[in-house]
Design a protein around this motif. Structure first.
Motif, PDB file in Angstrom:
ATOM      1  N   SER B 129       0.822  -1.192   0.000  1.00  0.00           N
ATOM      2  CA  SER B 129       0.000   0.000   0.000  1.00  0.00           C
ATOM      3  C   SER B 129       0.863   1.252   0.000  1.00  0.00           C
ATOM      4  O   SER B 129       1.800   1.373   0.797  1.00  0.00           O
ATOM      5  CB  SER B 129      -0.903   0.015   1.254  1.00  0.00           C
ATOM      6  OG  SER B 129      -1.507   1.272   1.395  1.00  0.00           O
ATOM      7  N   ALA B 130       0.560   2.162  -0.913  1.00  0.00           N
ATOM      8  CA  ALA B 130       1.339   3.388  -1.023  1.00  0.00           C
ATOM      9  C   ALA B 130       1.174   4.265   0.204  1.00  0.00           C
ATOM     10  O   ALA B 130       2.047   5.058   0.544  1.00  0.00           O
ATOM     11  CB  ALA B 130       0.919   4.155  -2.274  1.00  0.00           C
ATOM     12  N   THR B 131       0.088   4.141   0.873  1.00  0.00           N
ATOM     13  CA  THR B 131      -0.145   4.978   2.046  1.00  0.00           C
ATOM     14  C   THR B 131       0.245   4.265   3.335  1.00  0.00           C
ATOM     15  O   THR B 131      -0.053   4.725   4.427  1.00  0.00           O
ATOM     16  CB  THR B 131      -1.631   5.364   2.124  1.00  0.00           C
ATOM     17  OG1 THR B 131      -2.412   4.165   2.164  1.00  0.00           O
ATOM     18  CG2 THR B 131      -2.020   6.201   0.927  1.00  0.00           C
ATOM     19  N   GLY B 132       0.898   3.153   3.185  1.00  0.00           N
ATOM     20  CA  GLY B 132       1.342   2.468   4.373  1.00  0.00           C
ATOM     21  C   GLY B 132       0.404   1.338   4.722  1.00  0.00           C
ATOM     22  O   GLY B 132      -0.715   1.241   4.212  1.00  0.00           O
ATOM     23  N   PRO B 133       0.835   0.456   5.573  1.00  0.00           N
ATOM     24  CA  PRO B 133       0.019  -0.674   5.960  1.00  0.00           C
ATOM     25  C   PRO B 133      -1.232  -0.216   6.694  1.00  0.00           C
ATOM     26  O   PRO B 133      -1.190   0.727   7.467  1.00  0.00           O
ATOM     27  CB  PRO B 133       0.944  -1.486   6.870  1.00  0.00           C
ATOM     28  CG  PRO B 133       2.011  -0.558   7.277  1.00  0.00           C
ATOM     29  CD  PRO B 133       2.134   0.474   6.231  1.00  0.00           C
ATOM     30  N   SER B 134      -2.269  -0.874   6.368  1.00  0.00           N
ATOM     31  CA  SER B 134      -3.524  -0.506   7.025  1.00  0.00           C
ATOM     32  C   SER B 134      -4.068  -1.706   7.770  1.00  0.00           C
ATOM     33  O   SER B 134      -4.044  -2.830   7.273  1.00  0.00           O
ATOM     34  CB  SER B 134      -4.536  -0.014   5.992  1.00  0.00           C
ATOM     35  OG  SER B 134      -4.755  -1.038   5.038  1.00  0.00           O
ATOM     36  N   GLY B 135      -4.495  -1.458   8.950  1.00  0.00           N
ATOM     37  CA  GLY B 135      -5.102  -2.531   9.706  1.00  0.00           C
ATOM     38  C   GLY B 135      -4.117  -3.413  10.427  1.00  0.00           C
ATOM     39  O   GLY B 135      -4.491  -4.182  11.299  1.00  0.00           O
ATOM     40  N   GLY B 136      -2.828  -3.288  10.093  1.00  0.00           N
ATOM     41  CA  GLY B 136      -1.828  -4.125  10.724  1.00  0.00           C
ATOM     42  C   GLY B 136      -1.170  -3.406  11.892  1.00  0.00           C
ATOM     43  O   GLY B 136      -1.663  -2.391  12.384  1.00  0.00           O
ATOM     44  N   PRO B 137      -0.046  -3.922  12.296  1.00  0.00           N
ATOM     45  CA  PRO B 137       0.682  -3.270  13.385  1.00  0.00           C
ATOM     46  C   PRO B 137       1.245  -1.934  12.926  1.00  0.00           C
ATOM     47  O   PRO B 137       1.467  -1.724  11.728  1.00  0.00           O
ATOM     48  CB  PRO B 137       1.800  -4.272  13.690  1.00  0.00           C
ATOM     49  CG  PRO B 137       1.984  -5.019  12.421  1.00  0.00           C
ATOM     50  CD  PRO B 137       0.649  -5.090  11.774  1.00  0.00           C
ATOM     51  N   PRO B 138       1.512  -1.014  13.844  1.00  0.00           N
ATOM     52  CA  PRO B 138       2.089   0.259  13.447  1.00  0.00           C
ATOM     53  C   PRO B 138       3.516   0.059  12.910  1.00  0.00           C
ATOM     54  O   PRO B 138       4.181  -0.922  13.250  1.00  0.00           O
ATOM     55  CB  PRO B 138       2.091   1.072  14.737  1.00  0.00           C
ATOM     56  CG  PRO B 138       1.997   0.068  15.838  1.00  0.00           C
ATOM     57  CD  PRO B 138       1.247  -1.083  15.282  1.00  0.00           C
ATOM     58  N   THR B 141       6.627  -0.848  14.968  1.00  0.00           N
ATOM     59  CA  THR B 141       6.841  -2.195  15.491  1.00  0.00           C
ATOM     60  C   THR B 141       8.172  -2.754  14.984  1.00  0.00           C
ATOM     61  O   THR B 141       8.923  -3.381  15.713  1.00  0.00           O
ATOM     62  CB  THR B 141       5.705  -3.130  15.034  1.00  0.00           C
ATOM     63  OG1 THR B 141       4.467  -2.578  15.469  1.00  0.00           O
ATOM     64  CG2 THR B 141       5.883  -4.532  15.608  1.00  0.00           C
ATOM     65  N   CYS B 142       8.440  -2.460  13.745  1.00  0.00           N
ATOM     66  CA  CYS B 142       9.697  -2.955  13.154  1.00  0.00           C
ATOM     67  C   CYS B 142      10.651  -1.823  12.797  1.00  0.00           C
ATOM     68  O   CYS B 142      11.878  -1.986  12.874  1.00  0.00           O
ATOM     69  CB  CYS B 142       9.411  -3.772  11.895  1.00  0.00           C
ATOM     70  SG  CYS B 142       8.404  -5.244  12.195  1.00  0.00           S
ATOM     71  N   HIS B 143      10.097  -0.667  12.368  1.00  0.00           N
ATOM     72  CA  HIS B 143      10.960   0.392  11.856  1.00  0.00           C
ATOM     73  C   HIS B 143      11.312   1.375  12.959  1.00  0.00           C
ATOM     74  O   HIS B 143      10.430   2.006  13.541  1.00  0.00           O
ATOM     75  CB  HIS B 143      10.270   1.124  10.707  1.00  0.00           C
ATOM     76  CG  HIS B 143      10.117   0.271   9.485  1.00  0.00           C
ATOM     77  ND1 HIS B 143      11.107   0.119   8.556  1.00  0.00           N
ATOM     78  CD2 HIS B 143       9.085  -0.501   9.060  1.00  0.00           C
ATOM     79  CE1 HIS B 143      10.701  -0.693   7.595  1.00  0.00           C
ATOM     80  NE2 HIS B 143       9.467  -1.093   7.879  1.00  0.00           N
ATOM     81  N   VAL B 144      12.584   1.528  13.197  1.00  0.00           N
ATOM     82  CA  VAL B 144      13.059   2.481  14.193  1.00  0.00           C
ATOM     83  C   VAL B 144      12.884   3.887  13.639  1.00  0.00           C
ATOM     84  O   VAL B 144      13.182   4.148  12.464  1.00  0.00           O
ATOM     85  CB  VAL B 144      14.556   2.234  14.514  1.00  0.00           C
ATOM     86  CG1 VAL B 144      15.089   3.282  15.477  1.00  0.00           C
ATOM     87  CG2 VAL B 144      14.741   0.841  15.089  1.00  0.00           C
ATOM     88  N   GLY B 145      12.393   4.808  14.454  1.00  0.00           N
ATOM     89  CA  GLY B 145      12.249   6.197  14.037  1.00  0.00           C
ATOM     90  C   GLY B 145      11.069   6.441  13.136  1.00  0.00           C
ATOM     91  O   GLY B 145      10.991   7.483  12.486  1.00  0.00           O
ATOM     92  N   ALA B 146      10.156   5.476  13.076  1.00  0.00           N
ATOM     93  CA  ALA B 146       8.996   5.659  12.216  1.00  0.00           C
ATOM     94  C   ALA B 146       7.909   6.440  12.951  1.00  0.00           C
ATOM     95  O   ALA B 146       7.744   6.306  14.165  1.00  0.00           O
ATOM     96  CB  ALA B 146       8.443   4.303  11.784  1.00  0.00           C
ATOM     97  N   GLY B 147       7.190   7.265  12.176  1.00  0.00           N
ATOM     98  CA  GLY B 147       6.061   7.965  12.748  1.00  0.00           C
ATOM     99  C   GLY B 147       4.838   7.067  12.700  1.00  0.00           C
ATOM    100  O   GLY B 147       4.929   5.855  12.432  1.00  0.00           O
ATOM    101  N   ALA B 148       3.693   7.673  12.944  1.00  0.00           N
ATOM    102  CA  ALA B 148       2.469   6.880  12.959  1.00  0.00           C
ATOM    103  C   ALA B 148       2.213   6.247  11.604  1.00  0.00           C
ATOM    104  O   ALA B 148       1.808   5.089  11.498  1.00  0.00           O
ATOM    105  CB  ALA B 148       1.291   7.762  13.370  1.00  0.00           C
ATOM    106  N   ARG B 149       2.444   7.008  10.547  1.00  0.00           N
ATOM    107  CA  ARG B 149       2.170   6.481   9.218  1.00  0.00           C
ATOM    108  C   ARG B 149       3.291   6.776   8.226  1.00  0.00           C
ATOM    109  O   ARG B 149       3.058   6.854   7.028  1.00  0.00           O
ATOM    110  CB  ARG B 149       0.852   7.050   8.680  1.00  0.00           C
ATOM    111  CG  ARG B 149      -0.350   6.716   9.559  1.00  0.00           C
ATOM    112  CD  ARG B 149      -1.613   7.141   8.876  1.00  0.00           C
ATOM    113  NE  ARG B 149      -1.830   6.435   7.620  1.00  0.00           N
ATOM    114  CZ  ARG B 149      -2.310   5.180   7.517  1.00  0.00           C
ATOM    115  NH1 ARG B 149      -2.609   4.504   8.623  1.00  0.00           N
ATOM    116  NH2 ARG B 149      -2.480   4.613   6.372  1.00  0.00           N
TER     117      ARG B 149
END
Lengths: 495, 440
Positions: B129-138, B141-149
């Motif tokens: 998904s171009a807008t990021g994973p939807s419905g899954g974990p934030p 969970t895996c990416h360090v320094g990631a924002g909400a989306r």
């Protein structure tokens, strides 16, 4: 073949003519034989170094007379590699390689250093520096050909005599299924007086102005153990000789040897690299004595953080057998060196101790030496610190012996600016000499250097440097140095 | 020019012709892996491998700054949370469950990081998904320094500057642990989990598997190792360190001490250096700055008296030393500034011609450092006194050989190989020319 005087004029002309046409014919045949090949020179390397420098030298003992040096040197190296057709099925690490590389040096001294040479000096200077073009190397080199053959043909360097020895000819190494290989070499020695020859890597002892003009042949060979990662060993032999000629009027012609040596080398890697002993010895067969011996070991411990190195070196001067220097009673030099380095991340600390002995060796017959030994001792310490853009190194040393005492220190630093394109260098040196062994007198010597290394383009660097130095005999001297270096590798063809 | 000179010229011409002929004739297609080292280098620097930035050995600056990373494993940035211990030992996942491409990988340039879609299967995310994973974990969970989306940091893992064939190693019975070690207790795998030289040499011992450097390390076209990925002097270079093969650790005194190491195996130096590198100093035209300080010219005589064995490795006494000394006025002159009585004389004013055994005499000094004599004098100087009175150029019968020379094997060896040298001091019929054990 005898010397030039042995052949009458007409016969000699005919011999020259036959040899000339024979040589040219051989070259043509080689080209014709190779022309239909599907060769593919895929990799070309170009290396160019242009050095220019200008400085002044105070003539020792003169009343302030200065010699101006302005020198220009160009070293050009061209290589063509991967000449063999590609073999996709071959193991890349073990496939055969064939390449050719030649290095030419062109140099000229524009200053008055050379022009003012007179008398015997002028003759020597002409012999040494009169020719401005040196062919330093030109060899076709094959490795792992047919899986078992290494060869070099052309001008090359042999180092198995524990020296640098330049010759024109061939070298071949045949590997066997077991980790043992056999080597042989042969050809003509390169001398200063040869066409495109150069003096630095020939047998020393006779000035170019006095050396015999006949051809000098070299022949040799060896057996080596190479393959296992824990041992390397080699035993080799090399002889340099001239064809028979009368030694003096009335004497029968004799083949004359200029150098004859046996050498042995061994290196070991023990305890997973913690202990790495090594040794090399050269026995001068013609002089009936060991002329070079070096033994040492590296001890790496603490996970490689600490390195202890111990070396013993023994050297007995050897000259060209045409020189009477060989028949003089001489004593060998002997060195014991102990070094220790600890690496603390970005910083490394180093200490080194050295003791030197001019041994009073037994005479040729085993008689006691006529005089006692002399020696000297030196210590040295250094520290280096390296960061991402800045590096610093500082050294200090002191040494004493019959030749006098020296002490000194140096500091050097380098930093990168402008996106790592420009390196700024600073160096400062100080040395104190007590003057016992210095013809220029003792005193304080100092020098400062400021330089830059600019990366003009990938592989192209321009080095500029200015330095100011002073000593008791030369209040100050100024030097400007520039070097333009190019190191490129170009991939051709369709790869 | 003699026929041998023509032969010499023919050998050189032949070698050149072989190279040129082979290099310029019809080039065939080059689609094979002939330049097998190229991909690693290109990927490491992001463009063609024009050079790795060799510099003349004579110039200073060998101890320059050093950027982070190693010459084999460039610096990585892996802003991920990943617990290998949990995946492997708690969940029981085999390595190939995530590193799916590893078993078929042939080169170190292959990207063996798990594709994001591989994670989606278990984690319930949707990286497509171009807008990021939807419905899954934030994302965090895996990416360090990631924002909400959003994810601001990406994985940067340049390939290792190595040859490595995963498929071949697995086919020979190696497992992942053999080279990468156990993942027990390992969270994020970094360069620490990449193979180290010591573990490689366990099998690459020259018998079980090849132990030559170019088995694993990429090479240039001429066979030498690539010491840097590209022309950046800050990049760490592939320099032998402690516990390196053959004791070639390049410590701070290596320039001073390398002779003994190189003599024991010259070919080891050629692994990284070509003959030009040696000639830069040993047959150079420029003063090597790592060896001689700028003021060295003034004080070099002290060094020459003490370390002539070191001098001789680069300077031929009868060309380099003599050539310069002659030009500035040293040599056989009795007069002038360096002659007897001159203010710059080298030898003491008195006692120089005294008998052997006493310091300060020429015999004593010459016995210990004959090369120093040869740097100013040629053999003719010696012959003036040491030749016999019956020689073609008569001398003063001063015997330089030392006690017992005539009966020694050394005399026999020299006489049998170069009698011409003997005849420079002795007349052809001179009884003193006799050598051997029977000669007193």
């Amino acid at each position: 073949m005898g010397p030039r005087t042995a052949a009458p004029g007409t016969a000699r002309t005919a011999v020259r003519s036959r040899a000339r046409w024979g040589g040219l014919g051989g070259v043509v045949l080689l080209i014709v034989a190779l022309a239909p090949c599907r060769a593919s020179a895929g990799d070309v390397t170009i290396r160019s170094r242009t050095y220019g420098e200008g400085y002044v030298v105070l003539v020792p003992g003169s009343e302030g007379r200065l010699l101006r040096r302005r020198r220009l040197a160009q070293i050009l190296s061209l290589g063509v590699f991967d000449l063999l057709p590609p073999d996709p099925a071959a193991d890349p690490a073990r496939r055969g390689r064939l390449g050719f590389r030649a290095t030419v040096r062109i140099r000229h001294d524009f200053g008055d250093f050379q022009r003012r040479a007179a008398g015997r000096a002028a003759t020597l200077v002409r012999a040494e520096d009169g020719r401005a073009v040196d062919l330093l190397g030109a060899a076709l080199e094959g490795r792992r050909l047919f899986g078992a053959l290494d060869l070099r043909i052309g001008r090359q360097i042999d180092q198995y005599g524990l020296d640098f020895f330049a010759f024109d000819g061939g070298f071949v190494r045949v590997r066997t299924p077991v980790p043992v290989a056999f080597e042989a070499l042969g050809g003509l020695a390169v001398r200063a007086t040869d066409l495109l020859g150069y003096p630095e890597m020939s047998v020393d002892g006779v000035p170019p102005t006095e050396v015999s003009t006949g051809p000098r042949f070299v022949a040799g060979g060896g057996v080596l153990v190479d393959g296992p990662s824990w041992i390397f060993g080699r035993v080799g032999y090399r002889q340099v000789f001239e064809r028979s000629a009368p030694a003096a009027p009335g004497e029968p012609p004799r083949r004359r040897v200029a150098e004859e040596i046996l050498s042995a080398q061994v290196r070991l890697r023990l305890a997973k690299g913690i202990v790495s002993p090594y040794g090399a010895v050269r026995y001068d067969v013609a002089g009936a004595r060991v002329s070079d011996l070096s033994l040492g070991t590296d001890l790496a411990f603490g996970g490689g953080r600490h390195l202890l190195r111990v070396q013993y070196l023994r050297t007995h001067p050897v000259f060209d057998l045409d020189s009477v220097f060989n028949v003089f009673f001489t004593t060998p030099f002997s060195d014991v060196r102990l070094g220790y380095q600890v690496n603390l991340g970005r910083t490394a600390l180093h200490a080194r101790w050295q003791v030197r002995r001019m041994l009073a060796d037994r005479t040729a017959s085993g008689a006691e030496p006529p005089a006692r030994a002399l020696g000297g001792t030196g210590v040295q310490a250094g520290v280096s610190h390296r960061r991402r853009r800045f590096a610093l190194r500082a050294d200090a040393f002191a040494r004493g012996g019959p030749e006098g005492r020296l002490g000194g220190a140096s500091v050097e630093a380098r930093t990168f600016v402008f996106h790592q394109r420009l390196a700024l260098d600073t160096r400062a040196y100080y040395t104190y000499v007590d003057g016992v062994g210095s013809t220029a007198g003792g005193g304080h010597l100092w020098a400062v250097q400021i330089g830059t290394d600019t990366r003009l383009y990938s592989g192209i660097h321009l080095h500029l440097l200015v330095e100011e130095a002073g000593s008791p005999t030369m209040r100050s001297s100024f030097r400007v140095f520039g070097a333009l270096s190019l190191d490129w590798q170009i991939r051709g063809g369709t790869r | 020019m003699s026929r041998w000179r023509w032969l010499q010229a023919a050998v050189l011409s032949g070698a050149a012709a072989l190279g040129l002929a082979a290099g310029t004739t019809r080039a065939g297609p080059r689609r094979g892996p002939a330049a097998e080292h190229r991909p690693e280098v290109q990927r490491a620097e992001g463009r063609s491998d024009r050079t790795d930035g060799h510099v003349p050995a004579t110039l200073g600056g060998a101890y320059g700054p050093r950027a982070a990373g190693s010459p084999v494993y460039p610096r990585q940035t892996i802003p991920l949370r990943m617990n290998h211990d949990r995946h492997v030992f708690e969940l029981g996942l085999p390595c190939v469950r995530c590193h799916t491409a590893a078993p078929q990988s042939r080169t170190a340039t292959d990207d063996l990081f798990p594709a994001s879609a591989t994670c989606d299967g278990c984690h319930g995310s949707d990286h497509r998904s171009a807008t990021g994973p939807s419905g899954g974990p934030p994302c965090r969970t895996c990416h360090v320094g990631a924002g909400a989306r959003s994810i601001q940091r990406v994985v940067r893992a340049p390939p290792a500057l190595l040859h490595f064939d995963h498929r071949a190693h697995l086919a020979r019975g190696a497992t992942c642990d053999t080279c990468h070690g156990t993942m027990r207790g390992v969270r994020l795998a970094t360069v620490l989990q990449l193979p180290r030289e010591a573990s490689c040499l366990t099998c690459h011992d020259g018998m079980t598997a090849p132990s030559t450097c170019d088995t694993c390390h990429p090479t240039r076209a001429d066979g030498r190792l690539v010491v840097r990925a590209r022309d950046d002097r800050r990049l760490p270079a592939l320099v032998p360190r402690a516990r390196s093969p053959w004791g070639m650790a390049h410590d701070l005194s290596f320039v001073r001490d390398h002779a003994a190491i190189a003599k024991a195996k010259p070919a080891a130096c050629r692994t990284c250096h070509d003959d030009d590198f040696c000639r830069d100093c040993h047959a150079g035209v420029v003063r090597p700055m790592r060896i001689h300080a700028p003021s060295y010219l003034t004080g070099h005589a002290t060094d020459a008296a003490a370390k002539v064995q070191d001098c001789a490795s680069c300077h031929a006494s009868q060309t380099f030393c003599l050539g310069c000394h002659e030009r500035v006025g040293f040599g056989d002159r009795a007069t002038g500034p360096f002659g007897v009585g001159g203010r710059g004389r080298v030898h003491p004013a008195s006692g120089w011609t005294g008998p052997p055994g006493a310091p300060g005499t020429h015999a004593f000094e010459a016995q210990r450092n004959l090369a120093a004599c040869a740097s100013c004098h040629s053999a003719d100087t010696c012959l003036a006194c040491h030749a016999t009175s019956g020689a073609a150029n008569p001398g003063l019968d001063a015997n330089p050989h030392g006690p017992g020379f005539a009966g020694s094997s050394r005399c026999v060896a020299l006489e049998s190989r170069s009698r011409r040298t003997c005849l420079r001091c002795h007349a052809p019929g001179d009884p003193a020319l006799a050598c051997g054990p029977s000669v007193p």
